[in-house]
Design a protein around this motif. Structure first.
Motif, PDB file in Angstrom:
ATOM      1  N   UNK A 235       0.845  -1.181   0.000  1.00 43.51           N
ATOM      2  CA  UNK A 235       0.000   0.000   0.000  1.00 43.51           C
ATOM      3  C   UNK A 235       0.887   1.239   0.000  1.00 43.51           C
ATOM      4  N   UNK A 236       0.534   2.208  -0.812  1.00 48.04           N
ATOM      5  CA  UNK A 236       1.283   3.461  -0.906  1.00 48.04           C
ATOM      6  C   UNK A 236       0.309   4.620  -0.724  1.00 48.04           C
ATOM      7  N   UNK A 237       0.720   5.610   0.048  1.00 50.22           N
ATOM      8  CA  UNK A 237      -0.205   6.694   0.380  1.00 50.22           C
ATOM      9  C   UNK A 237       0.330   8.052  -0.072  1.00 50.22           C
ATOM     10  N   UNK A 238      -0.625   8.921  -0.433  1.00 48.35           N
ATOM     11  CA  UNK A 238      -0.346  10.301  -0.802  1.00 48.35           C
ATOM     12  C   UNK A 238      -1.307  11.191  -0.025  1.00 48.35           C
ATOM     13  N   UNK A 239      -0.809  12.306   0.495  1.00 51.28           N
ATOM     14  CA  UNK A 239      -1.648  13.247   1.231  1.00 51.28           C
ATOM     15  C   UNK A 239      -1.400  14.663   0.775  1.00 51.28           C
ATOM     16  N   UNK A 240      -2.293  15.587   1.143  1.00 50.95           N
ATOM     17  CA  UNK A 240      -2.181  16.971   0.700  1.00 50.95           C
ATOM     18  C   UNK A 240      -2.259  17.964   1.836  1.00 50.95           C
ATOM     19  N   UNK A 241      -1.763  19.174   1.574  1.00 54.12           N
ATOM     20  CA  UNK A 241      -1.737  20.229   2.592  1.00 54.12           C
ATOM     21  C   UNK A 241      -2.398  21.526   2.136  1.00 54.12           C
ATOM     22  N   UNK A 242      -3.017  21.516   0.947  1.00 56.87           N
ATOM     23  CA  UNK A 242      -3.590  22.734   0.389  1.00 56.87           C
ATOM     24  C   UNK A 242      -5.098  22.747   0.634  1.00 56.87           C
ATOM     25  N   UNK A 243      -5.648  23.914   0.983  1.00 52.15           N
ATOM     26  CA  UNK A 243      -7.080  24.008   1.245  1.00 52.15           C
ATOM     27  C   UNK A 243      -7.883  24.425   0.011  1.00 52.15           C
ATOM     28  N   UNK A 244      -7.216  24.656  -1.093  1.00 53.36           N
ATOM     29  CA  UNK A 244      -7.917  25.115  -2.274  1.00 53.36           C
ATOM     30  C   UNK A 244      -8.142  26.614  -2.247  1.00 53.36           C
ATOM     31  N   UNK A 245      -8.902  27.110  -3.193  1.00 50.58           N
ATOM     32  CA  UNK A 245      -9.148  28.548  -3.273  1.00 50.58           C
ATOM     33  C   UNK A 245      -9.966  29.020  -2.081  1.00 50.58           C
ATOM     34  N   UNK A 246      -9.780  30.279  -1.714  1.00 48.94           N
ATOM     35  CA  UNK A 246     -10.459  30.822  -0.553  1.00 48.94           C
ATOM     36  C   UNK A 246     -11.969  30.732  -0.716  1.00 48.94           C
ATOM     37  N   UNK A 247     -12.625  30.292   0.367  1.00 51.39           N
ATOM     38  CA  UNK A 247     -14.074  30.165   0.461  1.00 51.39           C
ATOM     39  C   UNK A 247     -14.631  28.968  -0.318  1.00 51.39           C
ATOM     40  N   UNK A 248     -13.773  28.125  -0.864  1.00 49.53           N
ATOM     41  CA  UNK A 248     -14.247  26.917  -1.538  1.00 49.53           C
ATOM     42  C   UNK A 248     -14.664  25.877  -0.509  1.00 49.53           C
TER      43      UNK A 248
END
Length: 530
Positions: A235-248
């Motif tokens: 099993x290989x995992x990927x994660x993110x740290x970005x919240x996307x555009x403001x108010x999305x």
């Protein structure tokens, strides 16, 4: 001056060439490719879940992508598995993941799980359906090995299919894209007592949401990680740290999850890691872009079977990450909004609060939002209004606004709706927290001890009281058991039913050193197994 003019013209020319070059590069290099085609129609699969998510696809159907002109003969088939409330089309509609995989030379397949049929399902139902379809997909592709690319909750569904339903014999390895392997606090929020009225109207209380509560996922991890078949595959995992555009939609989630650690707007990076898996990368993706072709290059070496010496074994860092991030500093409330009636919501601002961000979610548009300060003066509110397109509060309308330089005392938020409605209000205080709530033994127990701690530098301890709202996951919003404790900051909460998930909302209120009222909210989920 002439020299300066020539330099200016030259700089403008260079900038123009640069802009033209970027415009040319931004254009698609390839013609649009045909969509994947339906191979297997859905069978007589009954729909699961407790609420509608608006989808109208058929569970069990699956699609095959076009055969690449540059087909890698010995490569595995890539099976893309969608997440909570998603359909298979998320990988090719407004998304270049399918095209990226096709142009790289891979055969592809895409599956509709129960969530595609209008109601979310837990990992057990989706896992069993996925296992049945994996066998069909393998036969269609002449039993070539399969690599699963699973998005969000699809990663939990995939591990369930392999661990409990015998699909492992057809699968080479599994790559999970920001999957909540330890659950999501947004699922806890969606099933909490304050969110119940809103969740009931927008269809957020499906079985898939309840399954993703942190309490139930703690139970799932406790039984699954011990299974020999749980680690039989890579099993290989990927994660993110970005919240996307403001108010999305992901911005709302990112703000709520911020006190729990780095996150992509739906799942924390610590939850995206699987104890029996290997971490590929934590990158600058939000919960939408993590499923796009932008992450393909991150896991392509795994598909190709190349050795990746830099991979790190995941460790059970989930609770440690939450503790290291610090205490939450929020207040949550919610309820019904009657047709044409006005709801008055009191807001208590103590002297520690310098500024706050509000997230107001409703099922329908509001006809009026007004705010008055402790002096009775109306404060203009111009919220940024967006609609949640996916996630745990899909179809909700999000109103975001912030206040700074706050006057201490009792404020009042007045809400009015022209139709039957419901709301959920979350206030995030951007200041040091002086109240914490801890709970122990959140798995397999009939009684949960809770303890409230306050900082005597800010609080008069004798004024503090705690109220506990206990709600069975997925139950009607009015079915809440309340415990109030005015004499002790410790409370043991009994859980009546076995094999049942609960969300426990703790509201702490009291008086600060300067004599001002404060309120804070803490939400935990727990699963009683015994």
């Amino acid at each position: 001056m002439k020299t300066l003019g020539r330099i200016t013209v030259s700089l403008l020319f260079i900038l123009l060439i640069g802009l033209l070059r970027d415009t040319i590069q931004a254009q698609p290099l390839e013609q649009p490719i045909p969509d994947p085609v339906l191979v297997e129609e859905g069978g007589a699969y009954s729909l699961n879940g407790k609420a509608s998510n608006g989808n109208d696809e058929i569970p069990g159907e699956w699609y095959a992508g076009d055969t690449p002109t540059n087909l890698i003969a010995d490569a595995p088939v890539l099976l893309f598995v969608p997440g909570l409330n998603n359909v298979a089309q998320i990988f090719w509609e407004d998304n270049d993941m399918y095209q990226t995989a096709l142009e790289a030379g891979y055969q592809t397949a895409f599956i509709q799980l129960y969530d595609a049929g209008g109601a979310s399902a837990d990992m057990w139902d989706n896992g069993q359906l996925l296992a049945e379809k994996i066998e069909e997909i393998a036969a269609h592709f002449s039993n070539k090995p399969i690599t699963i690319i699973a998005y969000s909750k699809g990663g939990v569904d995939a591990q369930t299919a392999l661990t409990y339903y015998g699909a492992g014999q057809y699968v080479e390895n599994v790559i999970t894209l920001s999957s909540p392997h330890h659950g999501s606090q947004l699922a806890d929020l969606a099933d909490s007592s304050w969110a119940g009225w809103l969740a009931d109207l927008i269809g957020a209380q499906g079985e898939g949401t309840s399954a993703m509560e942190t309490g139930y996922m703690a139970y799932f991890r406790s039984i699954t990680d011990a299974e020999p078949t749980a680690s039989a595959h890579d099993y290989y995992t990927i994660g993110g740290t970005n919240w996307g555009s403001m108010f999305s939609s992901t911005w709302f989630g990112g703000m709520y999850l911020n006190s729990y650690g780095d996150n992509d707007g739906v799942v924390t990076t610590s939850s995206s890691q699987l104890p029996v898996g290997q971490l590929l990368e934590i990158g600058n993706w939000n919960h939408t872009t993590v499923r796009s072709g932008a992450t393909f290059s991150i896991f392509e070496d795994v598909i190709a079977g190349n050795s990746l010496s830099s991979l790190t074994q995941n460790t059970p860092i989930y609770e440690e990450a939450i503790e290291a991030k610090g205490a939450r500093n929020q207040w949550v409330t919610g309820g019904e909004l009657g047709n044409g009636t006005e709801e008055k919501v009191p807001l208590f601002m103590d002297e520690t609060i310098k500024q706050t961000s509000f997230q107001l979610l409703t099922a329908e548009p509001l006809s009026r939002i007004e705010l008055t300060n402790p002096s009775g003066k109306t404060v203009q509110v111009k919220p940024k209004v967006t609609e949640n397109k996916e996630g745990y509060f899909i179809n909700a309308i999000d109103h975001h606004f912030s206040l700074a330089d706050l006057q201490v005392g009792k404020w009042e938020l007045r809400l009015k709706s022209a139709q039957a409605n419901a709301y959920l209000l979350i206030a995030d205080y951007d200041e040091k927290a002086f109240v914490t709530v801890s709970a122990e033994n959140l798995v397999e127990t009939s009684h949960i001890p809770f303890a409230v701690t306050t900082d005597p530098m800010y609080v008069k301890p004798e004024t503090v009281k705690a109220t506990y709202y206990i709600k069975e996951s997925g139950a009607a919003p009015e079915l809440v058991t309340t415990y109030e404790n005015n004499t002790s900051l410790s409370q043991t909460i009994p859980l009546q039913k076995k094999n049942q998930s609960y969300v426990i909302t703790t509201e702490v209120e009291g008086t600060t050193k300067q004599g001002n009222t404060f309120k804070r909210t803490f939400i935990n989920s727990v699963y009683r197994a015994d």
